[in-house]
Design a protein around this motif. Structure first.
Motif, mmCIF file in Angstrom:
data_model
loop_
_atom_site.group_PDB
_atom_site.id
_atom_site.type_symbol
_atom_site.label_atom_id
_atom_site.label_comp_id
_atom_site.label_asym_id
_atom_site.label_seq_id
_atom_site.Cartn_x
_atom_site.Cartn_y
_atom_site.Cartn_z
ATOM 1 N N TYR A 189 0.843 -1.190 0.000
ATOM 2 C CA TYR A 189 0.000 0.000 0.000
ATOM 3 C C TYR A 189 0.879 1.241 0.000
ATOM 4 O O TYR A 189 1.807 1.350 0.811
ATOM 5 C CB TYR A 189 -0.885 -0.010 1.248
ATOM 6 C CG TYR A 189 -1.794 1.188 1.351
ATOM 7 C CD1 TYR A 189 -2.929 1.277 0.560
ATOM 8 C CD2 TYR A 189 -1.515 2.233 2.224
ATOM 9 C CE1 TYR A 189 -3.764 2.375 0.633
ATOM 10 C CE2 TYR A 189 -2.348 3.336 2.314
ATOM 11 C CZ TYR A 189 -3.471 3.403 1.506
ATOM 12 O OH TYR A 189 -4.297 4.489 1.576
ATOM 13 N N GLU A 196 -4.522 -7.797 6.557
ATOM 14 C CA GLU A 196 -5.372 -8.698 7.325
ATOM 15 C C GLU A 196 -6.171 -9.602 6.391
ATOM 16 O O GLU A 196 -6.648 -9.168 5.348
ATOM 17 C CB GLU A 196 -6.315 -7.924 8.246
ATOM 18 C CG GLU A 196 -7.270 -7.005 7.548
ATOM 19 C CD GLU A 196 -8.197 -6.265 8.519
ATOM 20 O OE1 GLU A 196 -8.334 -6.680 9.667
ATOM 21 O OE2 GLU A 196 -8.785 -5.256 8.103
ATOM 22 N N THR A 218 -9.041 6.610 5.043
ATOM 23 C CA THR A 218 -8.099 5.497 4.924
ATOM 24 C C THR A 218 -8.169 4.544 6.104
ATOM 25 O O THR A 218 -8.046 3.329 5.941
ATOM 26 C CB THR A 218 -6.661 6.056 4.786
ATOM 27 O OG1 THR A 218 -6.595 6.780 3.560
ATOM 28 C CG2 THR A 218 -5.631 4.949 4.783
ATOM 29 N N LYS A 264 -10.491 1.878 5.276
ATOM 30 C CA LYS A 264 -10.518 1.273 3.949
ATOM 31 C C LYS A 264 -10.167 -0.211 4.007
ATOM 32 O O LYS A 264 -9.505 -0.673 4.936
ATOM 33 C CB LYS A 264 -9.555 2.014 3.011
ATOM 34 C CG LYS A 264 -10.109 3.360 2.540
ATOM 35 C CD LYS A 264 -9.195 4.022 1.519
ATOM 36 C CE LYS A 264 -9.794 5.361 1.062
ATOM 37 N NZ LYS A 264 -8.845 6.108 0.210
ATOM 38 N N TYR A 322 -9.169 -3.828 1.385
ATOM 39 C CA TYR A 322 -8.689 -4.287 0.085
ATOM 40 C C TYR A 322 -9.745 -5.172 -0.550
ATOM 41 O O TYR A 322 -10.263 -6.094 0.089
ATOM 42 C CB TYR A 322 -7.388 -5.077 0.281
ATOM 43 C CG TYR A 322 -6.816 -5.607 -1.006
ATOM 44 C CD1 TYR A 322 -6.148 -4.773 -1.882
ATOM 45 C CD2 TYR A 322 -6.959 -6.947 -1.352
ATOM 46 C CE1 TYR A 322 -5.624 -5.246 -3.073
ATOM 47 C CE2 TYR A 322 -6.436 -7.433 -2.540
ATOM 48 C CZ TYR A 322 -5.774 -6.580 -3.395
ATOM 49 O OH TYR A 322 -5.259 -7.049 -4.567
ATOM 50 N N GLU A 378 -10.575 -8.037 -3.096
ATOM 51 C CA GLU A 378 -9.909 -9.090 -3.871
ATOM 52 C C GLU A 378 -10.408 -9.128 -5.305
ATOM 53 O O GLU A 378 -9.720 -9.634 -6.178
ATOM 54 C CB GLU A 378 -10.142 -10.439 -3.196
ATOM 55 C CG GLU A 378 -9.532 -10.487 -1.802
ATOM 56 C CD GLU A 378 -9.351 -11.889 -1.280
ATOM 57 O OE1 GLU A 378 -10.022 -12.804 -1.786
ATOM 58 O OE2 GLU A 378 -8.530 -12.064 -0.361
ATOM 59 N N LYS A 379 -11.587 -8.608 -5.537
ATOM 60 C CA LYS A 379 -12.117 -8.658 -6.909
ATOM 61 C C LYS A 379 -11.571 -7.525 -7.773
ATOM 62 O O LYS A 379 -11.363 -7.699 -8.964
ATOM 63 C CB LYS A 379 -13.643 -8.630 -6.882
ATOM 64 C CG LYS A 379 -14.187 -9.942 -6.321
ATOM 65 C CD LYS A 379 -15.670 -10.134 -6.517
ATOM 66 C CE LYS A 379 -16.090 -11.434 -5.815
ATOM 67 N NZ LYS A 379 -17.529 -11.630 -5.765
ATOM 68 N N GLY A 387 -8.828 -5.322 -6.620
ATOM 69 C CA GLY A 387 -7.454 -4.958 -6.303
ATOM 70 C C GLY A 387 -7.312 -3.527 -5.802
ATOM 71 O O GLY A 387 -6.206 -3.000 -5.683
ATOM 72 N N VAL A 403 -8.130 -0.430 -2.918
ATOM 73 C CA VAL A 403 -8.370 -0.159 -1.503
ATOM 74 C C VAL A 403 -9.397 0.966 -1.412
ATOM 75 O O VAL A 403 -9.163 2.060 -1.928
ATOM 76 C CB VAL A 403 -7.057 0.251 -0.808
ATOM 77 C CG1 VAL A 403 -7.324 0.764 0.592
ATOM 78 C CG2 VAL A 403 -6.100 -0.933 -0.754
ATOM 79 N N LYS A 413 -15.180 -0.953 9.606
ATOM 80 C CA LYS A 413 -14.526 -2.083 10.267
ATOM 81 C C LYS A 413 -13.918 -1.687 11.605
ATOM 82 O O LYS A 413 -13.151 -2.443 12.183
ATOM 83 C CB LYS A 413 -13.474 -2.694 9.344
ATOM 84 C CG LYS A 413 -12.300 -1.803 8.992
ATOM 85 C CD LYS A 413 -11.357 -2.557 8.037
ATOM 86 C CE LYS A 413 -10.030 -1.859 7.897
ATOM 87 N NZ LYS A 413 -9.109 -2.539 6.969
ATOM 88 N N THR A 433 -2.286 4.470 6.740
ATOM 89 C CA THR A 433 -2.446 3.113 6.200
ATOM 90 C C THR A 433 -3.642 2.473 6.908
ATOM 91 O O THR A 433 -3.793 2.627 8.121
ATOM 92 C CB THR A 433 -1.149 2.298 6.434
ATOM 93 O OG1 THR A 433 -0.128 2.750 5.533
ATOM 94 C CG2 THR A 433 -1.358 0.804 6.191
ATOM 95 N N PRO A 434 -4.506 1.767 6.176
ATOM 96 C CA PRO A 434 -5.728 1.226 6.776
ATOM 97 C C PRO A 434 -5.470 0.304 7.979
ATOM 98 O O PRO A 434 -4.459 -0.403 8.030
ATOM 99 C CB PRO A 434 -6.364 0.426 5.623
ATOM 100 C CG PRO A 434 -5.857 1.079 4.374
ATOM 101 C CD PRO A 434 -4.450 1.502 4.718
ATOM 102 N N LEU A 435 -6.391 0.300 8.904
ATOM 103 C CA LEU A 435 -6.387 -0.642 10.018
ATOM 104 C C LEU A 435 -6.197 -2.068 9.496
ATOM 105 O O LEU A 435 -6.860 -2.471 8.534
ATOM 106 C CB LEU A 435 -7.721 -0.580 10.767
ATOM 107 C CG LEU A 435 -7.926 0.583 11.736
ATOM 108 C CD1 LEU A 435 -9.409 0.723 12.084
ATOM 109 C CD2 LEU A 435 -7.109 0.378 13.006
ATOM 110 N N GLY A 436 -5.297 -2.810 10.115
ATOM 111 C CA GLY A 436 -5.130 -4.210 9.746
ATOM 112 C C GLY A 436 -4.124 -4.459 8.639
ATOM 113 O O GLY A 436 -3.796 -5.605 8.365
ATOM 114 N N PHE A 437 -3.630 -3.405 7.988
ATOM 115 C CA PHE A 437 -2.553 -3.566 7.007
ATOM 116 C C PHE A 437 -1.227 -3.457 7.760
ATOM 117 O O PHE A 437 -1.095 -2.664 8.686
ATOM 118 C CB PHE A 437 -2.585 -2.452 5.957
ATOM 119 C CG PHE A 437 -3.692 -2.545 4.946
ATOM 120 C CD1 PHE A 437 -4.898 -3.161 5.238
ATOM 121 C CD2 PHE A 437 -3.542 -1.979 3.691
ATOM 122 C CE1 PHE A 437 -5.923 -3.220 4.292
ATOM 123 C CE2 PHE A 437 -4.555 -2.039 2.740
ATOM 124 C CZ PHE A 437 -5.746 -2.662 3.043
#
Lengths: 170, 170, 170, 170
Positions: free
Chosen positions: A17, A119, B12, B15, B17, B19-20, B22, B24, B30, B114-118
């Motif tokens: 990212y 995550e 952010t 935000k 990700y 998967e379909k 790609g 963010v 969340k 950077t998003p939570l969990g990244f």
């Protein structure tokens, strides 16, 4: 000590990212940092950075580069794991399959649906499985991820389910 | 028991990700999942989902919605934390500042680069600091993140350094 | 740039699991690795390893060592965060309080119920809060964790609830 | 859909840290929470909690319980993964080997040196590898962890190196 070559070509598994652009893209290879989380006391994993591309942007010339690197390593008699974007992983697998008719080594293609370190990422699982598969599967070209092993010519990515599914051999 | 309102507006920090695609983007809130990682035995954090937007897409009408929600909560005499995209966080802070001249409550704006969990995310740190600041700072509108506290009218985002820096009050 | 001294004395927050013994104990200080997960662009955190003990094993002489280190740093006019086992954290706080009657600095004691890096750990939250508190609280000796701030002489650890609770000042 | 039985017997892989005692011990099974981190779209993993013991405390009667459960599942014609403490994992493997002379199924024993969810844990890697091995290895009793596969009668734990090493078959 089991030698394994780990060829990186980019793809989602290695995307990062960017705080400046807000975009997830292939910038620098990051697989070494995640590989170091695994305990592989009798494996020697040699990382070779071949490309760093989204697999949708790969062209024929990129597949030639991958093939060329694979060919140059075959004489080492060690299994090869290739990390690759999932969108054209099968295409690269088929190219290797056609170009290496007398293959006597184990070649594993793997990747991820979500980048390593995000995550819910499947990246470390797929890397773990592929390095394991490289040691226990026989010669051939396989796609390994999500607990599954597919011969390269019997699989397709299902973009709706976001997973790989078997196809009947043509 | 300390009541704290946590208003989410996207940005952010929340935000995810896809998967379909790609990409963010802000999809579903969340923050509750990450908030549950914190131990706050004598705090009661009430989450109010106000918006779920990239702050670059926020318009005046969005800021009115946030202001309206803040106004409706002021009578509860509880501090308010607002999670917000960093790009226009200051703008929203200034709008609240101008619109609430007799403010007697503590309002904290926070977000993440950077998003939570990244991996490498500053989101949980900033959330932790903001909930803490909500209890210990006096009345006013503050931007809190990266160990820093800024009055809303003395700060700007430095996009090159990817952090907030103080400005002289005009 | 805000200077903060971070004095480590051991305690659960810095304990590690030993694969050889199966025991969780204070071995090597590990707070620097976790501190590096925080973004503190205008703080300079100087780590000083004072002790590395389970706080149940601390003796009067250990508290003298901590006091002595605190005294030697007071002239630097920087806030001090002390990581400490929770079982006798209050005892150390009271010792500092009695020994520093004219204190004009901010001293924060913090720790954790579960070691840094173990799932469900409160360590990074408490470290984040304490470094933040060190910058925003006024002079005094405080215990900071779990979103709470306690003056050192108005708190006790509740071992059944596994948290700190206020007590009336005697 | 590939059915896999996952029998849990305790051991380090499932140990948890107790905030009240400071001890790491087998309390409640926690493998389901970590299993849910893996993507196994065409596997159905059925967890059977058999025991929850440190393997140093296992007695002959415990091994009979494990054997009995394995026997009762053999008719399902599905591979079996057994999570187990590492200290007597080989002993249990040998007991199964002697008691099941006509075994036609794949049985994998695995465990961890550091509990699941603790930093640096090898638990999820070993679980990943074992579930993968359960699908690709042939009949037999194997110890799988750290990228390695050992027949149950050709391995010992090296407590100094904290890993498993091969032994010559007697």
């Amino acid at each position: 000590m089991q030698l394994i070559y780990l060829l990186t070509t980019g793809g989602t598994i290695e995307k990062a990212y960017s705080e400046k652009t807000g975009v997830v893209a292939n910038a620098h290879s990051k697989i070494d940092r995640h590989l170091s989380l695994l305990r592989l006391p009798d494996s020697q994993v040699k990382i070779v950075q071949v490309l760093n591309k989204d697999s949708l942007e790969m062209e024929d010339s990129d597949r030639e580069i991958i093939l060329s690197m694979v060919k140059s390593l075959l004489s080492r008699r060690a299994p090869i794991v290739i990390t690759h974007g999932t969108d054209t992983m099968v295409q690269t697998g088929l190219h290797l399959l056609r170009s290496l008719p007398a293959l006597n080594s184990t070649i594993i293609l793997t990747g991820a649906m979500t980048p390593l370190g995000f995550e819910g990422s499947d990246g470390l699982q797929n890397l773990t499985e592929s390095l394991f598969a490289a040691r226990v599967l026989g010669p051939g070209i396989f796609i390994v991820l999500h607990g599954q092993v597919f011969p390269a010519d019997r699989v397709r990515k299902d973009r709706v389910l976001v997973r790989f599914v078997p196809i009947e051999q043509g």
